[in-house]
Design a protein around this motif. Structure first.
Motif, PDB file in Angstrom:
ATOM      1  N   VAL A   1     103.533   3.280 -71.634  1.00  0.00           N
ATOM      2  CA  VAL A   1     104.107   4.133 -72.685  1.00  0.00           C
ATOM      3  C   VAL A   1     105.627   4.088 -72.697  1.00  0.00           C
ATOM      4  O   VAL A   1     106.252   4.791 -73.507  1.00  0.00           O
ATOM      5  CB  VAL A   1     103.633   5.595 -72.518  1.00  0.00           C
ATOM      6  CG1 VAL A   1     102.123   5.679 -72.635  1.00  0.00           C
ATOM      7  CG2 VAL A   1     104.112   6.177 -71.196  1.00  0.00           C
TER       8      VAL A   1
ATOM      9  N   GLN B   1      97.030   4.409 -81.642  1.00  0.00           N
ATOM     10  CA  GLN B   1      96.994   5.616 -80.817  1.00  0.00           C
ATOM     11  C   GLN B   1      95.735   5.663 -79.945  1.00  0.00           C
ATOM     12  O   GLN B   1      95.789   6.013 -78.760  1.00  0.00           O
ATOM     13  CB  GLN B   1      97.063   6.870 -81.705  1.00  0.00           C
ATOM     14  CG  GLN B   1      98.371   7.046 -82.454  1.00  0.00           C
ATOM     15  CD  GLN B   1      98.485   6.180 -83.692  1.00  0.00           C
ATOM     16  OE1 GLN B   1      97.513   5.506 -84.091  1.00  0.00           O
ATOM     17  NE2 GLN B   1      99.653   6.190 -84.314  1.00  0.00           N
TER      18      GLN B   1
ATOM     19  N   LEU C   1      95.958   2.955 -77.191  1.00  0.00           N
ATOM     20  CA  LEU C   1      96.872   3.375 -76.125  1.00  0.00           C
ATOM     21  C   LEU C   1      96.243   4.475 -75.276  1.00  0.00           C
ATOM     22  O   LEU C   1      96.343   4.455 -74.043  1.00  0.00           O
ATOM     23  CB  LEU C   1      98.175   3.867 -76.750  1.00  0.00           C
ATOM     24  CG  LEU C   1      99.292   4.279 -75.786  1.00  0.00           C
ATOM     25  CD1 LEU C   1      99.723   3.091 -74.940  1.00  0.00           C
ATOM     26  CD2 LEU C   1     100.485   4.831 -76.571  1.00  0.00           C
TER      27      LEU C   1
ATOM     28  N   ILE D   1      95.573   4.498 -71.137  1.00  0.00           N
ATOM     29  CA  ILE D   1      96.094   5.563 -70.281  1.00  0.00           C
ATOM     30  C   ILE D   1      94.955   6.279 -69.567  1.00  0.00           C
ATOM     31  O   ILE D   1      95.040   6.600 -68.374  1.00  0.00           O
ATOM     32  CB  ILE D   1      96.920   6.563 -71.112  1.00  0.00           C
ATOM     33  CG1 ILE D   1      98.102   5.867 -71.771  1.00  0.00           C
ATOM     34  CG2 ILE D   1      97.401   7.707 -70.232  1.00  0.00           C
ATOM     35  CD1 ILE D   1      99.020   5.159 -70.817  1.00  0.00           C
TER      36      ILE D   1
ATOM     37  N   SER E   1     109.241   3.454 -73.627  1.00  0.00           N
ATOM     38  CA  SER E   1     109.804   3.162 -74.952  1.00  0.00           C
ATOM     39  C   SER E   1     111.126   2.410 -74.895  1.00  0.00           C
ATOM     40  O   SER E   1     111.728   2.136 -75.933  1.00  0.00           O
ATOM     41  CB  SER E   1     109.997   4.473 -75.725  1.00  0.00           C
ATOM     42  OG  SER E   1     110.844   5.359 -74.998  1.00  0.00           O
TER      43      SER E   1
ATOM     44  N   VAL F   1     103.757  -3.713 -75.693  1.00  0.00           N
ATOM     45  CA  VAL F   1     104.190  -3.092 -74.452  1.00  0.00           C
ATOM     46  C   VAL F   1     105.281  -3.950 -73.828  1.00  0.00           C
ATOM     47  O   VAL F   1     105.367  -5.155 -74.067  1.00  0.00           O
ATOM     48  CB  VAL F   1     103.016  -2.942 -73.459  1.00  0.00           C
ATOM     49  CG1 VAL F   1     101.960  -2.008 -74.010  1.00  0.00           C
ATOM     50  CG2 VAL F   1     102.410  -4.299 -73.124  1.00  0.00           C
TER      51      VAL F   1
END
Length: 262
Positions: free
Chosen positions: A62, A7, A10, A14, A64, A141
């Protein structure tokens, strides 16, 4: 030191993209609000395109699913195809060439073709191939291999940058030191992210995500100096020269100490 959690890792990626986007948006707002419109508009469109590119890449990280990755890619490529053309139009006008809206439209045709190629890629696979998850640190990713037409379209982006940079440098070679500084800051600021992009494309920076938008922060920092301190978009250098040349009355130049310049 404890390892980064997925987390946190990531979030750091971002944040890097969003900081670059924020810097680009700030410069865009200034240019469009205070600049001389013939050059501030393409300049602002170009920096705004960089913000869209950064945001699109943040969304790709991000994503998915493959479908969401392609949607994010379509967003990113709005900026990717727009930025080089906007820079070329800015450079042409900065150098004193009067390019019309029709001329801008003609210059934009290859960029439009490239964008259509990218957004229809799920159908033909000519731009990307083998989309799948790739490990990056503690996360994975989506990443895609380059298709048959990828390198052909890369040239479409780099050619406007090369031409625009050459125009700016060539047409300011005989101007004042102020415009030399402006031009150097602008060209170096533009070349930093595109150099990172080139290194990424040839594998020197082997990341499954595009680091180019993150490098916007460094490039735009130099550009910001030109915009805010050297008044890069406040007046067209060639326009200033033409005004001076058109004056028929005697002109006396004084410095800050009211001394007459020779």
């Amino acid at each position: 030191m404890a390892a980064l959690t997925p987390q946190t890792y990531l979030a750091a990626i971002i944040a890097a993209y969003l900081i670059s986007a924020g810097v680009a948006v700030h410069i865009t707002q200034y240019a469009l609000r205070y600049g001389e419109r013939s050059i501030s508009v393409p300049f602002g469109v170009g920096t705004g395109a960089l913000a869209v590119w950064a945001i699109g890449n943040a969304l790709r990280v991000v994503a998915s699913s493959p479908d969401l990755w392609y949607v994010a890619t379509a967003i990113a490529y709005v900026g990717i195809v727009t930025a080089p053309i906007a820079f070329l139009v800015f450079a042409l006008r900065y150098a004193g060439y009067d390019i019309s809206h029709r001329g801008v439209a003609v210059l934009s045709l290859p960029a439009v073709a490239l964008y259509l190629l990218v957004v229809t890629d799920p159908v033909h696979g000519l731009y990307y191939s083998d989309l799948g998850l790739t490990p990056m640190g503690p996360i994975a990713v989506y990443n895609a291999s380059r298709g048959a037409l990828f390198w052909v379209t890369v040239a479409e982006s780099y050619l406007p940058l090369a031409v625009g940079s050459g125009l700016i440098l060539y047409n300011t070679a005989e101007r004042s030191e102020l415009y030399h500084r402006q031009s150097l800051l602008l060209v170096v600021g533009v070349l930093i992210p595109w150099a990172v992009n080139a290194l990424h494309l040839v594998g020197v920076i082997p990341l499954p995500v595009d680091p180019t938008p993150v490098s916007f922060t460094a490039g735009l920092a130099l550009t910001a100096v030109g915009v805010f301190r050297s008044h890069l978009v406040d007046i067209v250098p060639v326009a200033r020269d033409r005004v001076v040349e058109a004056i028929t009355d005697p002109v006396v130049v004084v410095d800050d100490g009211d001394r007459i310049g020779l």
